[in-house]
Design a protein around this motif. Structure first.
Motif, PDB file in Angstrom:
ATOM      1  N   LEU A 112       0.823  -1.135  -0.134  1.00 45.25           N
ATOM      2  CA  LEU A 112      -0.215   0.269  -0.471  1.00 45.25           C
ATOM      3  C   LEU A 112       1.018   1.006  -0.057  1.00 45.25           C
ATOM      4  CD1 LEU A 112      -2.988   1.231   1.109  1.00 45.25           C
ATOM      5  CD2 LEU A 112      -2.403   1.085   3.321  1.00 45.25           C
ATOM      6  N   VAL A 113       1.517   1.148   1.066  1.00 45.03           N
ATOM      7  CA  VAL A 113       2.342   2.451   0.697  1.00 45.03           C
ATOM      8  C   VAL A 113       3.362   2.766  -0.133  1.00 45.03           C
ATOM      9  CG1 VAL A 113       4.139   3.602   2.431  1.00 45.03           C
ATOM     10  CG2 VAL A 113       2.506   2.252   3.462  1.00 45.03           C
ATOM     11  N   ARG A 114       4.577   1.763  -0.850  1.00 43.81           N
ATOM     12  CA  ARG A 114       5.497   2.394  -1.789  1.00 43.81           C
ATOM     13  C   ARG A 114       4.657   2.588  -3.223  1.00 43.81           C
ATOM     14  NH1 ARG A 114       8.153  -3.264  -3.137  1.00 43.81           N
ATOM     15  NH2 ARG A 114       9.509  -2.536  -4.238  1.00 43.81           N
ATOM     16  N   GLY A 115       2.440   1.841  -3.105  1.00 42.55           N
ATOM     17  CA  GLY A 115       2.412   2.797  -3.862  1.00 42.55           C
ATOM     18  C   GLY A 115       1.421   4.199  -4.206  1.00 42.55           C
ATOM     19  N   VAL A 116       1.947   4.794  -3.365  1.00 35.77           N
ATOM     20  CA  VAL A 116       1.590   6.343  -2.935  1.00 35.77           C
ATOM     21  C   VAL A 116       2.941   7.177  -3.114  1.00 35.77           C
ATOM     22  CG1 VAL A 116       0.837   7.509  -1.101  1.00 35.77           C
ATOM     23  CG2 VAL A 116       0.191   5.321  -1.084  1.00 35.77           C
ATOM     24  N   PRO A 117       2.918   8.208  -3.844  1.00 30.78           N
ATOM     25  CA  PRO A 117       3.478   9.173  -3.682  1.00 30.78           C
ATOM     26  C   PRO A 117       4.082   9.464  -2.600  1.00 30.78           C
ATOM     27  CG  PRO A 117       2.530   8.816  -5.725  1.00 30.78           C
ATOM     28  CD  PRO A 117       1.801   8.361  -4.707  1.00 30.78           C
ATOM     29  N   VAL A 120       2.368  13.037  -1.672  1.00 27.39           N
ATOM     30  CA  VAL A 120       0.841  12.329  -1.655  1.00 27.39           C
ATOM     31  C   VAL A 120       0.320  11.944   0.019  1.00 27.39           C
ATOM     32  CG1 VAL A 120      -1.387  10.815  -2.417  1.00 27.39           C
ATOM     33  CG2 VAL A 120       0.337  11.998  -3.527  1.00 27.39           C
ATOM     34  N   LEU A 121       1.534  11.171   0.197  1.00 28.74           N
ATOM     35  CA  LEU A 121       1.825  10.320   1.715  1.00 28.74           C
ATOM     36  C   LEU A 121       2.119  11.703   2.888  1.00 28.74           C
ATOM     37  CD1 LEU A 121       1.254   7.874   3.589  1.00 28.74           C
ATOM     38  CD2 LEU A 121       3.972   7.706   3.167  1.00 28.74           C
ATOM     39  N   TYR A 124      -0.870  13.255   3.312  1.00 19.14           N
ATOM     40  CA  TYR A 124      -2.480  12.654   3.633  1.00 19.14           C
ATOM     41  C   TYR A 124      -2.313  12.691   5.442  1.00 19.14           C
ATOM     42  CZ  TYR A 124      -5.140   9.027   4.222  1.00 19.14           C
ATOM     43  OH  TYR A 124      -6.477   8.055   4.683  1.00 19.14           O
ATOM     44  N   GLY A 162       6.735   5.871   5.272  1.00 18.55           N
ATOM     45  CA  GLY A 162       6.766   5.494   3.383  1.00 18.55           C
ATOM     46  C   GLY A 162       8.451   5.476   3.513  1.00 18.55           C
TER      47      GLY A 162
END
Length: 284
Positions: A112-117, A120-121, A124, A162
């Motif tokens: 999940l975390v590796r797929g979010v820039p 953006v993280l 968020y 991240g």
């Protein structure tokens, strides 16, 4: 007596060595020395340099050592990276566990975390998770508001979360690279899981994954510039404040790139030195 063939071989060997020599390094050193020369001689470049690193020459002469911009950049990097290592090690152990619950929880987090820039993280965590955490603490009777949580802390948590996902994969690969025979030998000696990891597996795994961890640390230095989006006054944010007031984009951004490059080169050499020391100690 040398033959024409031997002479051609020596010539080709010399050309190959010249081609492999890092000529780019000479250009980089020349540019670095030129920027240092400008810092020492050009008044506008001096003002830019001192503003970005968050220090004034007058304050330094009076004993007021601040270096606010550099200090915040390095503090965010070091604390966030330490958090990411703790998260990564925990998740890496969970990813190598035979317990299906631990394995799936860790895998879900990593994917999940590796797929979010990272940007953006960061946003968020700062503007979505922080108010949610504050509300939960208020329900528990802890009087706290979102203003009580500084942006530096939000940025550190976001970067740690991240990079923890990336560190988890590095630790997993390192742990799984250790031969199964060493696990069996540890069990034959009566060691439990904790002792096997503590004394047998992790010391060897860390030696193998140190270059990858070092690369992550260097990347963290560069990604720490993202905290400027939250108004954290690191060197990137100070640069933005500087050129927004005088429109000196070329000087400001060149100085910012030079500072980051200097930090990265220094940290790269430090990581290489650590690798050399660990390998030399292991060889003994």
């Amino acid at each position: 007596m040398s033959t024409p063939t031997a002479g051609r071989s020596r010539l080709l060997g010399s050309l190959d060595r010249m081609a492999e020599w890092p000529w780019w390094l000479l250009v980089a050193i020349f540019l670095g020395l030129y920027i240092v020369f400008l810092i020492l001689t050009d008044q506008q470049t001096q003002k830019t340099f001192w503003f970005i690193i968050g220090q004034t020459p007058e304050g330094l002469l009076n004993g007021q050592i601040l270096f606010k911009g550099i200090t915040i950049t390095l503090t965010v990097t070091l604390v966030a990276y330490s958090l990411s290592l703790a998260i990564g090690l925990t998740l890496g152990l969970m990813r190598t566990s035979t317990n299906p619950i631990l394995y799936n929880v860790a895998s879900f987090y990593v994917e999940l975390v590796r797929g979010v820039p990272m940007l953006v993280l960061l946003l968020y965590v700062a503007f979505a998770l922080t108010p949610l955490a504050v509300s939960a603490l208020n329900l528990l009777g802890i009087p706290i508001t979102t203003r009580d949580i500084p942006n530096e802390m939000r940025a550190i948590i976001a970067l740690g979360l991240g990079y923890g996902a990336f560190s988890a994969e590095i630790f997993r690969a390192g742990i799984q690279s250790i031969e199964k025979g060493q696990y069996e030998a540890a069990r034959a000696l009566g060691m439990n899981y904790y002792q096997t990891m503590r004394y047998i597996v992790l010391p060897q795994a860390i030696r193998r994954i140190l270059p990858a961890l070092g690369n992550d640390f260097v990347s963290m230095v560069k990604d720490s510039s993202l905290v400027a989006i939250l108004g954290v006054q690191d060197i990137t944010q100070l640069t933005r404040l500087y050129y927004s007031g005088n429109f000196l984009y070329m000087q400001s951004l060149t100085m910012l790139a030079f500072i980051y490059l200097s930090l990265v080169v220094f940290l790269n050499r430090l990581v290489r030195w650590m690798e050399h020391r660990l390998h030399r100690g292991y060889a003994r």
